[in-house]
Design a protein around this motif. Sequence first.
Motif, PDB file in Angstrom:
ATOM      1  N   LYS A 164     -80.210  32.785 -15.552  1.00 14.94           N
ATOM      2  CA  LYS A 164     -79.714  33.906 -14.741  1.00 14.94           C
ATOM      3  C   LYS A 164     -79.798  33.598 -13.260  1.00 14.94           C
ATOM      4  N   GLN A 165     -78.745  33.936 -12.554  1.00 22.26           N
ATOM      5  CA  GLN A 165     -78.721  33.747 -11.108  1.00 22.26           C
ATOM      6  C   GLN A 165     -77.800  34.828 -10.559  1.00 22.26           C
ATOM      7  N   GLU A 166     -78.397  35.824  -9.889  1.00 24.31           N
ATOM      8  CA  GLU A 166     -77.648  37.018  -9.487  1.00 24.31           C
ATOM      9  C   GLU A 166     -76.396  36.718  -8.655  1.00 24.31           C
ATOM     10  N   ARG A 167     -76.571  35.802  -7.701  1.00 21.42           N
ATOM     11  CA  ARG A 167     -75.457  35.562  -6.786  1.00 21.42           C
ATOM     12  C   ARG A 167     -74.277  34.910  -7.506  1.00 21.42           C
ATOM     13  N   MET A 168     -74.602  33.974  -8.387  1.00 21.88           N
ATOM     14  CA  MET A 168     -73.534  33.319  -9.149  1.00 21.88           C
ATOM     15  C   MET A 168     -72.905  34.328 -10.127  1.00 21.88           C
ATOM     16  N   LYS A 169     -73.743  35.179 -10.685  1.00 22.12           N
ATOM     17  CA  LYS A 169     -73.252  36.214 -11.615  1.00 22.12           C
ATOM     18  C   LYS A 169     -72.177  37.068 -10.925  1.00 22.12           C
ATOM     19  N   ASP A 170     -72.499  37.542  -9.715  1.00 18.54           N
ATOM     20  CA  ASP A 170     -71.549  38.385  -8.971  1.00 18.54           C
ATOM     21  C   ASP A 170     -70.290  37.614  -8.589  1.00 18.54           C
ATOM     22  N   ALA A 171     -70.483  36.361  -8.150  1.00 14.35           N
ATOM     23  CA  ALA A 171     -69.334  35.570  -7.682  1.00 14.35           C
ATOM     24  C   ALA A 171     -68.389  35.223  -8.845  1.00 14.35           C
ATOM     25  N   VAL A 172     -68.956  34.890 -10.011  1.00 10.48           N
ATOM     26  CA  VAL A 172     -68.106  34.565 -11.171  1.00 10.48           C
ATOM     27  C   VAL A 172     -67.328  35.806 -11.606  1.00 10.48           C
ATOM     28  N   VAL A 188     -61.056  30.199  -2.756  1.00  7.22           N
ATOM     29  CA  VAL A 188     -62.171  29.378  -2.281  1.00  7.22           C
ATOM     30  C   VAL A 188     -63.103  30.291  -1.505  1.00  7.22           C
ATOM     31  N   CYS A 189     -64.408  30.060  -1.644  1.00  7.24           N
ATOM     32  CA  CYS A 189     -65.370  30.964  -0.993  1.00  7.24           C
ATOM     33  C   CYS A 189     -66.680  30.252  -0.705  1.00  7.24           C
ATOM     34  N   TRP A 190     -67.281  30.591   0.405  1.00  6.49           N
ATOM     35  CA  TRP A 190     -68.689  30.276   0.622  1.00  6.49           C
ATOM     36  C   TRP A 190     -69.320  31.432   1.367  1.00  6.49           C
ATOM     37  N   SER A 191     -70.634  31.525   1.208  1.00  6.04           N
ATOM     38  CA  SER A 191     -71.363  32.721   1.643  1.00  6.04           C
ATOM     39  C   SER A 191     -71.584  32.775   3.150  1.00  6.04           C
ATOM     40  N   ASP A 192     -71.771  34.015   3.654  1.00  2.18           N
ATOM     41  CA  ASP A 192     -72.151  34.174   5.062  1.00  2.18           C
ATOM     42  C   ASP A 192     -73.678  34.259   5.193  1.00  2.18           C
ATOM     43  N   ASP A 195     -78.951  31.203   4.389  1.00  2.00           N
ATOM     44  CA  ASP A 195     -79.802  30.425   3.469  1.00  2.00           C
ATOM     45  C   ASP A 195     -79.055  29.959   2.226  1.00  2.00           C
ATOM     46  N   TYR A 196     -77.774  30.280   2.122  1.00  2.00           N
ATOM     47  CA  TYR A 196     -77.064  29.990   0.871  1.00  2.00           C
ATOM     48  C   TYR A 196     -75.859  29.089   1.124  1.00  2.00           C
ATOM     49  N   VAL A 197     -75.946  27.838   0.668  1.00  2.00           N
ATOM     50  CA  VAL A 197     -74.925  26.857   1.059  1.00  2.00           C
ATOM     51  C   VAL A 197     -73.945  26.496  -0.061  1.00  2.00           C
ATOM     52  N   THR A 198     -74.199  27.009  -1.264  1.00  7.12           N
ATOM     53  CA  THR A 198     -73.290  26.725  -2.390  1.00  7.12           C
ATOM     54  C   THR A 198     -72.028  27.584  -2.265  1.00  7.12           C
ATOM     55  N   GLY A 199     -70.889  26.995  -2.610  1.00  7.44           N
ATOM     56  CA  GLY A 199     -69.635  27.746  -2.601  1.00  7.44           C
ATOM     57  C   GLY A 199     -68.837  27.390  -3.844  1.00  7.44           C
ATOM     58  N   TYR A 200     -67.580  27.795  -3.893  1.00  8.02           N
ATOM     59  CA  TYR A 200     -66.786  27.487  -5.080  1.00  8.02           C
ATOM     60  C   TYR A 200     -65.288  27.517  -4.804  1.00  8.02           C
ATOM     61  N   VAL A 201     -64.568  26.853  -5.710  1.00  7.98           N
ATOM     62  CA  VAL A 201     -63.113  26.990  -5.809  1.00  7.98           C
ATOM     63  C   VAL A 201     -62.878  27.553  -7.206  1.00  7.98           C
ATOM     64  N   GLY A 207     -61.024  26.926 -13.789  1.00  8.02           N
ATOM     65  CA  GLY A 207     -62.247  27.713 -13.902  1.00  8.02           C
ATOM     66  C   GLY A 207     -62.995  27.852 -12.591  1.00  8.02           C
ATOM     67  N   TYR A 208     -64.287  28.084 -12.717  1.00 10.64           N
ATOM     68  CA  TYR A 208     -65.160  28.342 -11.562  1.00 10.64           C
ATOM     69  C   TYR A 208     -65.842  27.030 -11.192  1.00 10.64           C
ATOM     70  N   GLU A 209     -65.353  26.403 -10.119  1.00 10.96           N
ATOM     71  CA  GLU A 209     -65.845  25.070  -9.753  1.00 10.96           C
ATOM     72  C   GLU A 209     -66.820  25.213  -8.583  1.00 10.96           C
ATOM     73  N   ARG A 210     -68.083  25.141  -8.925  1.00 13.53           N
ATOM     74  CA  ARG A 210     -69.162  25.334  -7.939  1.00 13.53           C
ATOM     75  C   ARG A 210     -69.407  24.065  -7.171  1.00 13.53           C
ATOM     76  N   ILE A 211     -69.579  24.181  -5.875  1.00 11.46           N
ATOM     77  CA  ILE A 211     -69.798  22.990  -5.046  1.00 11.46           C
ATOM     78  C   ILE A 211     -71.111  23.187  -4.278  1.00 11.46           C
TER      79      ILE A 211
HETATM   80  C1  PML Z   1     -71.628  35.094  -1.689  1.00  9.63           C
HETATM   81  O1  PML Z   1     -72.584  35.489  -2.356  1.00  9.63           O
HETATM   82  O2  PML Z   1     -71.405  35.571  -0.600  1.00  9.63           O
HETATM   83  C2  PML Z   1     -70.765  34.021  -2.235  1.00  9.63           C
HETATM   84  C3  PML Z   1     -71.512  33.133  -3.138  1.00  9.63           C
HETATM   85  C4  PML Z   1     -70.697  31.953  -3.587  1.00  9.63           C
HETATM   86  C5  PML Z   1     -71.407  31.006  -4.519  1.00  9.63           C
HETATM   87  C6  PML Z   1     -72.100  31.591  -5.682  1.00  9.63           C
HETATM   88  C7  PML Z   1     -72.674  30.529  -6.621  1.00  9.63           C
HETATM   89  O3  PML Z   1     -72.004  30.066  -7.529  1.00  9.63           O
HETATM   90  O4  PML Z   1     -73.842  30.174  -6.447  1.00  9.63           O
END
Ligand code: PML
Length: 252
Positions: A164-172, A188-192, A195-201, A207-211
């Motif tokens: 479980k990972q809340e942020r990924m859950k919401d983003a997916v 394509v998205c990355w967070s503002d 502390d959070y540097v993961t993003g995705y296409v 599908g959901y390609e996490r980078i």
């Molecule tokens: C956001 O929370 O603002 C965007 C998060 C994008 C990445 C989520 C992830 O897969 O970890």
Amino acid sequence: MDNLFNVRMRAAKGGAHEEGGRHISGGELITTHEELRKQIHRLVDKAFAHSRGMPDFFQVKVEVIESPLSFVPPLSPIHYVVPSVLKGRLLAKKRLATCGINDLVIEKAFQLLEEHSHVRGALIIDAKTGERLDKNFDRGVRVSAFSWKEQSYEEWLSRHRLTKQERMKDAVALASKVCAHPWTVAEVCWSDDPDYVTGYVASSTFGYERISHMKKRGDERGGRLLFVENYDETYLRYLEEKPVWIGWEELG
Ligand code: PML
């Protein structure tokens, strides 16, 4: 059947967003009357424990859902680990190109995102020309009215051997709703969150390609681009209003 509610939260510092306040946090969910109190607590915790700072404006909007909900199956995830932001951005651009978007369009859209990192919603981009299509210049488009069905979320985690990972859950969930519309080419998205540097296409094809690295730690600039092949009021209403469950109908 019990009423369902669409719940939207936004928090800012220095006043409300429309008064020039700086965006701190946002949240979207669909819930029952029974779960409403618990879910609002979650949103309070989310807004008041954010690394972008302590908000002085906090708003929760709760609206009853009038139309029936349909099911959108979740996108499958792939995780790419890259050694640097440069490689992450490059990979994101390559994945967008694989969706059929021209390199010049991708460059133009990334430039737009840099210039509009204060916009908290998504920028809608014409996938053929790179022009911005939405008219909400400082607000962008807020994708809303979606939530995971919990049983489907558990199944999705187990199918993909994820924890479980809340942020990924919401983003997916958000990306699955966006990509389920036939006019969406890719997102394509990355967070503002600094502390959070993961993003995705994300796209319906790949599908959901996490980078792992899409920006430097400490950077407060983020954003979301939706590349579309068509755009009108009905598309906008789909993103903002059409209520959907993320999950498989057969799991209930
Ligand atoms: C956001 O929370 O603002 C965007 C998060 C994008 C990445 C989520 C992830 O897969 O970890």
